[in-house]
Scaffold this motif. Sequence first.
Motif, PDB file in Angstrom:
ATOM      1  N   GLY A  66     -17.424  65.726  69.109  1.00 61.91           N
ATOM      2  CA  GLY A  66     -16.608  66.462  70.067  1.00 61.91           C
ATOM      3  C   GLY A  66     -17.345  66.551  71.394  1.00 61.91           C
ATOM      4  O   GLY A  66     -17.669  65.544  72.010  1.00 61.91           O
ATOM      5  N   ARG A  67     -17.645  67.791  71.819  1.00 61.21           N
ATOM      6  CA  ARG A  67     -18.344  67.989  73.079  1.00 61.21           C
ATOM      7  C   ARG A  67     -19.839  68.215  72.858  1.00 61.21           C
ATOM      8  O   ARG A  67     -20.582  68.457  73.804  1.00 61.21           O
ATOM      9  CB  ARG A  67     -17.747  69.195  73.811  1.00 61.21           C
ATOM     10  CG  ARG A  67     -16.272  69.017  74.175  1.00 61.21           C
ATOM     11  CD  ARG A  67     -15.685  70.256  74.796  1.00 61.21           C
ATOM     12  NE  ARG A  67     -16.360  70.617  76.045  1.00 61.21           N
ATOM     13  CZ  ARG A  67     -16.054  71.697  76.769  1.00 61.21           C
ATOM     14  NH1 ARG A  67     -15.090  72.506  76.359  1.00 61.21           N
ATOM     15  NH2 ARG A  67     -16.703  71.946  77.891  1.00 61.21           N
ATOM     16  N   LYS A  68     -20.292  68.118  71.607  1.00 61.65           N
ATOM     17  CA  LYS A  68     -21.689  68.373  71.293  1.00 61.65           C
ATOM     18  C   LYS A  68     -22.406  67.088  70.893  1.00 61.65           C
ATOM     19  O   LYS A  68     -21.824  66.215  70.260  1.00 61.65           O
ATOM     20  CB  LYS A  68     -21.801  69.391  70.151  1.00 61.65           C
ATOM     21  CG  LYS A  68     -21.234  70.766  70.494  1.00 61.65           C
ATOM     22  CD  LYS A  68     -21.335  71.695  69.288  1.00 61.65           C
ATOM     23  CE  LYS A  68     -20.750  73.067  69.598  1.00 61.65           C
ATOM     24  NZ  LYS A  68     -20.801  73.963  68.407  1.00 61.65           N
ATOM     25  N   THR A  69     -23.677  67.026  71.274  1.00 65.10           N
ATOM     26  CA  THR A  69     -24.532  65.924  70.830  1.00 65.10           C
ATOM     27  C   THR A  69     -25.371  66.435  69.664  1.00 65.10           C
ATOM     28  O   THR A  69     -26.086  67.431  69.792  1.00 65.10           O
ATOM     29  CB  THR A  69     -25.454  65.452  71.966  1.00 65.10           C
ATOM     30  OG1 THR A  69     -24.640  64.990  73.053  1.00 65.10           O
ATOM     31  CG2 THR A  69     -26.349  64.328  71.492  1.00 65.10           C
ATOM     32  N   VAL A  70     -25.247  65.757  68.542  1.00 64.35           N
ATOM     33  CA  VAL A  70     -25.949  66.179  67.330  1.00 64.35           C
ATOM     34  C   VAL A  70     -27.141  65.263  67.098  1.00 64.35           C
ATOM     35  O   VAL A  70     -27.033  64.039  67.169  1.00 64.35           O
ATOM     36  CB  VAL A  70     -25.011  66.135  66.099  1.00 64.35           C
ATOM     37  CG1 VAL A  70     -25.770  66.526  64.833  1.00 64.35           C
ATOM     38  CG2 VAL A  70     -23.821  67.069  66.320  1.00 64.35           C
TER      39      VAL A  70
END
Length: 202
Positions: A66-70
């Motif tokens: 989504g809008r997060k970098t994991v």
Amino acid sequence: MAPVFSHGDLRLYLLSLLDEGPRHGYDIIQALSDRTGGTYTPSAGTIYPRLAKLEEEGLVSKSVDGRKTVYEITDAGRAEVAARTGDLEGIEAGLTDSVRLIADEVRSNVREAMKSLRADLAAATREERSTTRQTPRNDEPRTASREQMHRADAAINEFRARVRTDLRSHVARGGELAASVIDDLMASLDGVAREITRSLRR
């Protein structure tokens, strides 16, 4: 104030956090704050460049959710964590000592500031009593009282500025204020207020 992590230790500690499971950047920052009892909350400018370096070294991989970098540890990263178990145990022990020292230093600064305020207020009280005894009866008492009020205001403002500067500097260096430190501050201020009230009633 001594840094929480020695040179190179934060890199290994980040790997150990990711070894527990994938995390996004904010989660890593929050985990570091939680593990240090709130005394160390690194900025994004501290964490993300180190994660990028770990990725370059092949120890960490990243993906977009989504809008997060994991970020996720790789097999090579797990191998380094496993090989440096002893170093991690040393970091954990040092981390506990560093957090304790930081908390003690903040408490000490608050206590010293409170001692200074008490001394200033005690001196103002003594001078006020001396002035009252020496002031002729035909002088206006309110004028002397107003002068002492100005001195009290100056002492209180100086104390506020000193403590606020110490606390802001601590937070700016990556620390987070423990509730116990503010509890000590509030208790000390309450004690000073009671002392002043008793002095005024004598």
